[in-house]
Design a protein around this motif. Structure first.
Motif, mmCIF file in Angstrom:
data_model
loop_
_atom_site.group_PDB
_atom_site.id
_atom_site.type_symbol
_atom_site.label_atom_id
_atom_site.label_comp_id
_atom_site.label_asym_id
_atom_site.label_seq_id
_atom_site.Cartn_x
_atom_site.Cartn_y
_atom_site.Cartn_z
ATOM 1 N N LYS A 110 -8.575 -0.544 -0.984
ATOM 2 C CA LYS A 110 -8.738 -0.212 -2.395
ATOM 3 C C LYS A 110 -7.546 -0.745 -3.191
ATOM 4 O O LYS A 110 -6.499 -1.055 -2.638
ATOM 5 N N GLU A 111 -7.739 -0.803 -4.507
ATOM 6 C CA GLU A 111 -6.716 -1.399 -5.366
ATOM 7 C C GLU A 111 -5.369 -0.686 -5.235
ATOM 8 O O GLU A 111 -4.314 -1.328 -5.225
ATOM 9 N N GLU A 112 -5.406 0.632 -5.124
ATOM 10 C CA GLU A 112 -4.154 1.389 -5.018
ATOM 11 C C GLU A 112 -3.392 1.005 -3.751
ATOM 12 O O GLU A 112 -2.173 0.795 -3.781
ATOM 13 N N THR A 113 -4.123 0.885 -2.651
ATOM 14 C CA THR A 113 -3.492 0.512 -1.382
ATOM 15 C C THR A 113 -2.944 -0.905 -1.448
ATOM 16 O O THR A 113 -1.835 -1.179 -0.973
ATOM 17 N N VAL A 114 -3.720 -1.811 -2.038
ATOM 18 C CA VAL A 114 -3.278 -3.204 -2.178
ATOM 19 C C VAL A 114 -2.006 -3.272 -3.020
ATOM 20 O O VAL A 114 -1.058 -3.995 -2.684
ATOM 21 N N ALA A 115 -1.976 -2.507 -4.103
ATOM 22 C CA ALA A 115 -0.803 -2.506 -4.982
ATOM 23 C C ALA A 115 0.441 -2.031 -4.233
ATOM 24 O O ALA A 115 1.524 -2.617 -4.367
ATOM 25 N N LYS A 116 0.296 -0.981 -3.431
ATOM 26 C CA LYS A 116 1.431 -0.463 -2.663
ATOM 27 C C LYS A 116 1.888 -1.476 -1.613
ATOM 28 O O LYS A 116 3.092 -1.647 -1.382
ATOM 29 N N ALA A 117 0.931 -2.152 -0.984
ATOM 30 C CA ALA A 117 1.273 -3.143 0.041
ATOM 31 C C ALA A 117 2.002 -4.334 -0.578
ATOM 32 O O ALA A 117 2.993 -4.824 -0.024
ATOM 33 N N ILE A 118 1.520 -4.794 -1.723
ATOM 34 C CA ILE A 118 2.160 -5.929 -2.399
ATOM 35 C C ILE A 118 3.563 -5.549 -2.861
ATOM 36 O O ILE A 118 4.513 -6.332 -2.731
ATOM 37 N N GLU A 119 3.697 -4.339 -3.383
ATOM 38 C CA GLU A 119 5.009 -3.875 -3.840
ATOM 39 C C GLU A 119 6.011 -3.858 -2.686
ATOM 40 O O GLU A 119 7.145 -4.333 -2.820
ATOM 41 N N PHE A 120 5.573 -3.331 -1.541
ATOM 42 C CA PHE A 120 6.469 -3.283 -0.385
ATOM 43 C C PHE A 120 6.803 -4.691 0.107
ATOM 44 O O PHE A 120 7.953 -4.993 0.433
ATOM 45 N N SER A 121 5.796 -5.553 0.165
ATOM 46 C CA SER A 121 6.009 -6.923 0.638
ATOM 47 C C SER A 121 7.006 -7.652 -0.252
ATOM 48 O O SER A 121 7.888 -8.375 0.240
ATOM 49 N N ASN A 122 6.889 -7.465 -1.555
ATOM 50 C CA ASN A 122 7.822 -8.106 -2.492
ATOM 51 C C ASN A 122 9.241 -7.574 -2.304
ATOM 52 O O ASN A 122 10.212 -8.343 -2.302
ATOM 53 N N GLU A 123 9.358 -6.265 -2.149
ATOM 54 C CA GLU A 123 10.678 -5.662 -1.946
ATOM 55 C C GLU A 123 11.306 -6.162 -0.645
ATOM 56 O O GLU A 123 12.508 -6.437 -0.586
ATOM 57 N N LEU A 124 10.487 -6.288 0.382
ATOM 58 C CA LEU A 124 10.977 -6.769 1.676
ATOM 59 C C LEU A 124 11.490 -8.200 1.557
ATOM 60 O O LEU A 124 12.567 -8.537 2.067
ATOM 61 N N SER A 125 10.738 -9.046 0.871
ATOM 62 C CA SER A 125 11.135 -10.450 0.708
ATOM 63 C C SER A 125 12.417 -10.568 -0.110
ATOM 64 O O SER A 125 13.319 -11.341 0.236
ATOM 65 N N GLU A 126 12.503 -9.798 -1.196
ATOM 66 C CA GLU A 126 13.698 -9.839 -2.036
ATOM 67 C C GLU A 126 14.927 -9.346 -1.273
ATOM 68 O O GLU A 126 16.019 -9.913 -1.395
ATOM 69 N N SER A 127 14.738 -8.299 -0.492
ATOM 70 C CA SER A 127 15.845 -7.766 0.300
ATOM 71 C C SER A 127 16.309 -8.793 1.325
ATOM 72 O O SER A 127 17.517 -9.000 1.521
ATOM 73 N N PHE A 128 15.365 -9.443 1.969
ATOM 74 C CA PHE A 128 15.698 -10.447 2.982
ATOM 75 C C PHE A 128 16.499 -11.594 2.370
ATOM 76 O O PHE A 128 17.513 -12.029 2.928
ATOM 77 N N LEU A 129 16.057 -12.083 1.224
ATOM 78 C CA LEU A 129 16.752 -13.205 0.584
ATOM 79 C C LEU A 129 18.176 -12.818 0.186
ATOM 80 O O LEU A 129 19.112 -13.614 0.321
#
Length: 275
Positions: A110-129
């Motif tokens: 669902k959209e809510e789950t997708v939004a949470k997954a994308i948010e986490f993925s973005n945070e993970l990538s930014e943290s890694f960089l």
């Protein structure tokens, strides 16, 4: 017409009773069959809906479990960055391992789950960089230390070669002072080179070690922060799978676990550094 009425009037009451009873029975059977057909249709429709629902849940469970595993593996890469022996290629691979699973999740969630997954993925990538930049500086220092250590090994090997020549000269009674002076000077030169490189290594380590400890703390803090950020996605997934009972308690457990881990790590660092 009168003849028909006369004939019907002549039919005994018992026969009429049987006819009426048969008619009522027939009507009852029709109504019962109609009710049964309606019930059967409702049951079939219910079974169909349940089958579709079960299939949907089974598919989601498979995709969600895979995504949870891959996201966790990617998250676990953050504290691994502390180990400077692990190559950046390996770390980059582990960070991106959740990509294919995330793509599947985006399709069926669902959209809510997708939004949470994308948010986490973005945070993970930014943290890694962000962490990668600091780690690259530490890796440069580590590489420099490795180069100096190789130079020291080369000088020590050369000293062993010089000592072997000296032993050989002693065995054969050579007393050529110029040759001995050359060998002694060469040995002293290598000794000075070793001493200089050791001082350089000590200097690099004295600068690198505190930075490495700070980097370790930063990695742990990021791991704790991202673990908490992962909670909303997990809660959304659990909601879609109808396994959520107390989301506040779940989040609280994650936070307490991270706080406890940070305290343990701080105590460990204090024990080994005395600070």
């Amino acid at each position: 017409m009168e003849g028909v009425i006369s004939i019907l009037s002549g039919v005994p009451d018992v026969i009429w009773a049987a006819i009426i009873a048969s008619f009522l029975t027939f009507i009852g059977v029709l109504l019962t069959n109609r009710g049964s057909q309606q019930s059967l249709a409702m049951q079939l429709n219910h079974d169909k809906e349940k089958f579709i629902y079960d299939q949907d849940i089974a598919l989601k469970k498979e995709v969600f479990l895979e995504a949870a595993e891959k996201f966790s593996l990617s998250l676990a890469t953050i504290p691994k960055m502390v180990n400077l022996e692990i190559t950046i290629e390996s770390i980059s691979h582990d960070i991106g391992v959740h990509g294919p699973s995330a793509a599947k999740l985006y399709i069926i969630a669902k959209e809510e789950t997708v939004a949470k997954a994308i948010e986490f993925s973005n945070e993970l990538s930014e943290s890694f960089l962000s962490l990668f930049k600091t780690r690259a500086e530490l890796m440069d220092s580590k590489e420099a230390i490795s180069i100096y250590e190789e130079i020291i090994k080369g000088s020590e090997t050369e000293q062993q070669r010089i000592l072997s020549i000296m032993k050989e000269l002693n065995l054969h009674g050579h007393s050529d002072s110029s040759k001995w002076d050359y060998l002694n000077n060469s040995f002293d030169t290598e000794s000075k080179n070793i001493e200089e490189k050791k001082k350089t290594i000590d200097s690099l380590k004295s600068e690198m070690d505190p930075k490495h400890i700070q980097f370790s703390k930063r990695c742990l803090n990021e791991y704790a922060r991202l673990s908490v950020l992962l909670s909303p996605m997990i809660i959304a997934v659990r909601s879609e799978l109808h396994t959520t009972e107390n989301t506040d308690e779940f989040t609280s457990i994650i936070r307490e676990s991270m706080i406890r881990m940070q305290h343990s790590y701080d105590g460990f660092i204090k024990d080994i550094t005395g600070k």
